[in-house]
Motif scaffolding. Structure first.
Motif, short mmCIF file in Angstrom:
data_model
loop_
_atom_site.label_atom_id
_atom_site.label_comp_id
_atom_site.label_asym_id
_atom_site.label_seq_id
_atom_site.Cartn_x
_atom_site.Cartn_y
_atom_site.Cartn_z
N ARG A 37 33.44 42.56 34.80
CA ARG A 37 33.49 42.05 36.18
C ARG A 37 34.82 42.47 36.81
O ARG A 37 35.83 42.62 36.11
N GLU A 67 40.14 43.02 43.34
CA GLU A 67 39.41 43.65 44.44
C GLU A 67 40.33 43.71 45.65
O GLU A 67 40.92 42.71 46.05
N SER A 84 38.63 48.60 43.52
CA SER A 84 38.46 47.47 42.61
C SER A 84 38.70 47.94 41.19
O SER A 84 38.50 49.12 40.86
N LEU A 102 41.66 40.06 46.24
CA LEU A 102 41.06 39.06 45.39
C LEU A 102 41.44 39.31 43.93
O LEU A 102 41.36 40.44 43.45
N ASP A 136 40.40 38.13 40.25
CA ASP A 136 39.34 37.45 39.52
C ASP A 136 38.44 36.65 40.46
O ASP A 136 38.10 35.51 40.19
N GLY A 137 38.11 37.26 41.58
CA GLY A 137 37.18 36.64 42.51
C GLY A 137 37.79 35.61 43.45
O GLY A 137 37.12 35.11 44.33
#
Lengths: 312, 359, 496
Positions: C248, C252, C273, C309, C311-312
């Motif tokens: 994942r 980003e 990313s 971002l 880790d999201g």
């Protein structure tokens, strides 16, 4: 058009010029130091020592020009002393400047007391007298602005012009600017950053010394302890306001002179504003100017940074 | 275990008993006095007599000691504040103005709380002084952090403004109704600091400043916040990169300096003058800058430096009358001490071998 | 130059080095970072004085006691970091220190005309009336060469001239050098890049650890032989192996835009990313927004558009501390300015990021024992050579300082590593160590963003390469499609 010839206005204009000269000279000196990359916080002390040595020379010799010359010389020597710390020892320039100012305060008071005792009657000298330009001095506005002053004032204005010639129209100014922006580049071209900075700080001391002497041997004819009363610090603000340009500094200094003159005159006028707030005016103005002009913008890139020979 | 114990012992000795910084400071003081002696001799006066009369007056009697201690208090308060600000990289030279604002705030609070008990009045006055001083310093903080205006110049300007502003208050709203002089009414007994020594003017402000110095020392060298303050002062960019809150550290520098300088005003008002006056300080805030430097910006060092400078100032007038040496000599000595110290600190840099550059 | 010795304190930068260059010759001075190339040439330029050895020019023994004497002898040097005063014009820069220019009211217009003419003669287009600071890097370099020529350089020293150029720009420089050599100029070409040295020079002298490792005719040698001379054996740098197993996305960057304090647009619409277990490299010529990109990700600069971002979790305007807590580690480009506190101890530097954590602090006071133990462990793990963890970090060598920085960043087991020019200025051993650490992080499932101007490094380590030009992404290349030419075009702004 009555007001054009109003003596109060004329007096105000003449006083504005007179009050601006000491800080003008000190700021002009500060310009040379800062353009070469040295922050001269010691302007205050150099003014004070010039103020004192100028006064005492005139007192014992009776020669006003000798007094001015001694003030210039002593100011330059003080500048070399500061340069030793700021350039050779590479000390923090703010700290050194503050310590220097204290030293000059002590030294001037010490020798003044020594020469004249601690009696209450303070000695006086006859200061420079205004040059009589005859009818020229009576021209509205221009008269008090240009034709009612003493020789030292005209010398100061000439020095502004000289400062402009040096900084903008000579390779000397080019070298000073190069050393302040990129000393290493200057060195690769055979310039000596150390020597240029010494010279620039010495010149700044000489000009500040003359500015201080103006207070004692031109404006008042007396010397008092701590007579410069922070004008050297205001000169640093003037420098920023004037964008480190001789003419900019001239305009900024006149502005401050005018604020001080206004404050002196406003005391005579009935007004709802307390006296203290008027006296504060130049100081508040300085802060406003600093906040608006975002201090460091336009400052030489290497300002305040000591240079180590042979590259850093 | 024994290895770490002996290391700790050496560390203790180095830090507390005779660290190099203390030695070099003392050396500079001695050298400054030597130069001062030359200055005295050069004008045909007797250096020994001058120095003896100076220290006799400041340290040779109970009253002299008390006066020196009284003078130490404001110098140390301001000096410690300035030292901590310097450590954060904040060149706050506004202690003088912050002292005046603190003093007038303390007096105002003291007058407001008139007949209240002392345990309430004094802390309230101290708090008012600290808050007011910090608030005054915060103006320079906002100017620096929001407008990028150099604090060196703004704090100097704020000093003038503070002194004139206090002058306005003392000529106007806060003036003693029964007096033509520019000063507030006299503070009630509850609003005065307790006296420490019978027959002298020595007040409890001395205890307060000693406590402050110790707390500040621990803060600077043992606390996380103190570490961050020093780190920001050394390299603000690296501090930010390692996740430290640079603005918080700078604010700490501004606010501590303001609060402590405000306390200096409080102790002068509540301990010495017993009212707010126009000439509350003969430049304590400026002298304290030099004191902070001589103390190597270490709170305990600053306290020691403040004692020395206080002694010099207290003895200077006696020196002038007894030995015929102008009192301004002590100003010269003060400046020389610091200039020598700066020079000495720079010497190793001068002789240090240059780092290799490039490939 | 014969038997030159230059030492800085105990560090010997040049030891018994002899070197000669002839008129019309392009002579490479080759060696790793820290081999003593620049030092030797600074001695020739009169910027430092050798402790031993002699210098002859045109057969005459000379003493070069300063830059003025060097100039008189016809020596001109183009430094790696350009020696131009940005606030002065090109003509003013060239006029600095020239006796021929009169002091009062210097005729700078006339000088500017002469400079333009001189530049045109060798195909070095310069605008003598422009401010030096507003020129592109390549034209600043041309100004530096013209500056040296105007000052009568017969011996021209170029220190790493291609480091700031795209491969294509570098290729354009070579004919200029050939033309200069053909006109009789002796050229010393300092480099650590083998291929360009092979392409442009006549002779090669290799320096290793301050000594001459060999001197050869370019035509009579081949790259492997020179490479062995440079490193003194067969040292191979680590190479990425195995297929990407990108998980994942841990970082980003979404349409990032950034304007700097002077109002210059530095980044425009940058998106990329980096997934878990992946090394993504950002390539480009120095100064095309790499530093701004890294600082926006790390939190040292505030972007004005777009999002970051980790880790999201949106971190665009969050403080650095939160990003560190989310698993970010930063190995910045300029160690002295951004990573270390030179006057603080190794211990203090080691815990700087975590001084406030319960492990190192209680009741707001620091736990000295824990702190020291941690520093000692770090020093052991990362092989930092020092006397005591209590000594100031500024007293360590650059390589050891970088190891402390690396240890501080990696010992936290970070999920996202942003490394900017991490091997700049390191010798080959330290470079190999650092690169292998980055590969180790990848293997451990971390996301690594490697920002580097060294193409070799990028090609060896990256799963994917993102190319930046003038603050914009000009292309993304997957490992299977790597080629120097392709990257070079992208670095010059040609979108694929």
């Amino acid at each position: 058009m009555e007001w054009l010839a109003d003596p109060v206005l004329a007096g105000f204009i003449a006083a504005s010029v007179r009050l601006s000269i000491p800080i003008l000279l000190a700021a002009l000196g500060g310009m040379f130091a800062e353009k070469s990359g040295v922050l001269n916080i010691g302007l205050e002390g150099m003014m004070l020592i010039g103020c004192f040595t100028g006064f005492i020379t005139v007192h014992f010799s009776g020669n006003l020009w000798l007094g001015a010359g001694v003030a210039v010389l002593i100011g330059a020597i003080a500048g070399l002393g500061l340069a030793f710390y700021a350039v050779t020892l590479r000390s923090n320039q703010v700290v050194v400047g503050i310590a220097f100012n204290l030293l000059m305060l002590g030294v001037s008071a010490y020798f003044f007391r020594l020469a004249f005792g601690s009696g209450t009657a303070s000695p006086r000298i006859t200061p420079f007298a205004p040059i009589d330009f005859g009818p020229l001095g009576q021209i509205p506005i221009l008269g008090p602005l240009l034709f009612q002053h003493d020789p030292l004032t005209y010398l100061s204005l000439a020095l502004v012009l000289g400062g402009w010639l040096v900084m903008q129209r000579s390779t000397i100014g080019l070298s000073i600017k190069a050393v302040g922006e990129h000393p290493e580049a200057a060195e690769t071209l055979g310039l000596d950053p150390i020597a240029i900075r010494y010279a620039a700080v010495a010149v700044s001391g000489a000009l500040a010394g003359l500015g201080g002497a103006f207070l004692s041997i031109s404006a008042t004819g007396v010397f008092l302890d701590n007579m410069t009363a922070g004008r050297g610090y205001i000169a640093l603000a003037i420098l920023i306001l004037g964008r480190r340009h001789p003419f900019g500094v001239l305009v900024a200094a006149l502005l401050f002179g005018a604020a001080e003159a206004l404050q002196l005159r406003a005391q005579l006028l009935p007004s709802g504003v307390p006296l203290q707030f008027l006296i504060m005016l130049p100081y508040v103005l300085t802060i406003v100017v600093l906040a608006v002009s975002a201090t460091r913008s336009g400052a030489p890139a290497a300002l305040g940074q000591p240079y180590e020979k042979g590259g850093g | 275990m024994s290895e770490s114990a002996s290391a700790a012992a050496i560390g203790f000795a180095r830090r507390w008993l005779l660290p190099r910084s203390v030695l070099s400071g003392m050396l500079c003081v001695l050298a400054a006095f030597a130069i001062g002696a030359l200055l005295i001799a050069a004008i045909g006066r007797d250096p020994v007599l001058a120095y003896l009369s100076l220290f006799e007056a400041s340290l040779g009697s109970t009253n002299g000691l008390a006066e020196t201690a009284i003078r130490t208090v404001p110098l140390a308060f301001c000096g410690i504040g300035i030292a901590l600000a310097f450590r954060a990289g904040v060149f706050n030279v506004g202690a003088e103005g912050q002292l005046f604002i603190g003093g007038v705030a303390a007096a105002w609070m003291g007058l407001q709380l008139g007949g209240q008990p002392q345990w309430l009045v004094l802390p309230a006055m101290a708090l008012a002084a600290a808050v007011a001083g910090a608030g005054w310093s915060a103006i320079a903080g906002v100017l620096k952090l929001k407008f990028r205006a150099d604090e060196l110049i703004t704090t100097i300007m704020l000093n003038y403004i503070a002194i004139y502003f206090v002058g306005y208050l003392l000529h106007g709203p806060l003036q003693d109704p029964g007096s033509p002089l520019a000063r507030t009414a006299r503070l009630a007994a509850e609003a005065r600091l307790p006296m420490l020594l019978e027959g002298t003017r020595l007040h409890a402000g001395l205890l307060l400043v000693v406590v402050v110095a110790i707390v500040a020392q621990v803060f600077l060298w043992r606390s996380v916040a103190g570490f961050r303050l020093r780190a920001v002062g050394h390299n603000a960019r690296a501090a930010e990169n390692t996740g430290m809150n640079v603005k918080a550290a700078l604010w700490t520098g501004f606010l501590i300096c303001g609060a402590l300088s405000g306390l200096a005003g409080f102790s002068e008002v509540a301990g010495v003058q017993r009212r707010m006056i126009e000439n509350l300080s003969p430049g304590f805030g400026y002298t304290a800058i030099i004191v902070a430097l001589l103390g190597q910006t270490n709170p305990l060092g600053v306290l020691a430096a403040a004692v020395l400078f206080a002694a010099l100032q207290i003895g200077s007038t006696t020196m002038e009358s007894a030995a015929g040496v102008p009192s301004a000599l002590t100003t010269v000595i003060q400046a020389l001490v610091v200039l020598l110290l700066i020079g000495q600190n720079a010497l190793p840099r001068l002789f240090r071998r240059r780092a290799v550059t490039g490939s | 130059m014969r038997n030159i010795r230059v030492a800085f304190g105990p560090v010997v930068a040049n030891d018994d080095v002899s070197f000669a260059v002839e008129p019309g010759e392009i002579h490479a001075l080759l060696g790793e970072n820290g081999a003593g190339k620049t030092t030797l040439m600074r001695a020739l330029a009169g910027l430092i004085q050798p402790q031993a050895g002699s210098i002859e020019i045109g057969g005459q023994p000379v003493t070069i006691d300063g830059p003025l004497e060097a100039r008189r002898l016809g020596i001109g040097m183009v430094h790696q970091h350009f020696m131009l005063v940005p606030t002065l014009t090109v003509a003013e820069n060239i006029a600095l220190g020239l006796k021929e220019v009169r002091t009062w009211f210097p005729r700078l217009d006339q000088l500017a005309d002469e400079i333009d003419a001189l530049g045109a003669r060798y195909g070095l287009a310069v605008d003598a009336r422009a401010l030096a600071g507003e020129l592109s890097v390549a034209s600043q370099q041309r100004v530096e060469i013209v500056k040296a020529l105007y000052r009568g350089a017969k011996i021209l020293v170029l220190d790493e001239p291609t480091a700031v150029l795209t491969p294509q720009e570098a290729a354009a420089l070579f004919p200029v050098l050939r033309a200069l050599a053909a006109a009789g100029t002796a050229i010393v070409f300092i480099s650590h890049k083998l291929n360009e040295v092979m392409a442009v020079t006549d002779r090669i002298t290799v320096l290793r650890r301050g000594k001459v490792a060999g001197s050869l005719r370019t035509a009579e040698t081949e790259p492997r032989e020179i490479a062995r001379m440079m490193v003194g054996g067969e040292v191979t740098l680590p190479q990425l192996e195995g297929m990407p197993v990108a998980g994942r996305p841990l970082l980003e960057v979404d349409r990032l835009g950034l304007t700097d304090a002077r109002g210059v647009r530095r980044l425009e619409g940058v998106s990329l990313s980096v997934g878990a277990g992946e090394i993504v490299a950002v390539a480009g010529v120095d100064g095309n927004g790499q530093q701004e990109l890294a600082e926006a990700i790390v939190g040292l600069q505030r972007p004005d558009t777009g999002r970051v971002l980790i880790d999201g979790v949106e971190m665009t305007h969050r403080p650095v501390a939160e990003r560190i807590a989310a698993g970010l580690a930063h190995i910045p480009e300029d160690r002295h300015r951004t990573a270390i506190f030179e006057k603080l101890s190794v211990t203090d530097n080691a815990v700087a990021e975590e001084a406030g954590r319960p492990r190192f602090a209680r009741w707001g006071l620091r736990r000295q024992g824990e702190t020291r133990a941690f520093a000692a462990q770090l020093v052991a793990d990362y092989d930092v050579r020092l006397g005591s963890v209590e000594q100031a970090i500024g007293s360590l060598s650059g390589g050891n300082q970088q190891k402390v920085v690396l240890g501080r960043a990696l010992s936290r087991d970070p999920r996202l590593v942003v490394a900017v020019q991490p091997t700049r200025g390191l010798d080959i051993g330290a470079t190999a160590f650092l690169q292998s650490q980055l590969l180790k992080r990848r293997a451990a499932g971390a996301a690594v963003l490697l920002i580097s101007t060294e193409l070799d490094e990028v090609l060896a380590l990256a799963d994917r390469i993102v190319v930046l030009f003038k603050g914009q992404v000009t292309g993304v290349v997957a490992r299977a499609d790597f080629s120097v030419e392709k990257l070079g075009l992208l670095m010059a702004g040609r979108t694929a």
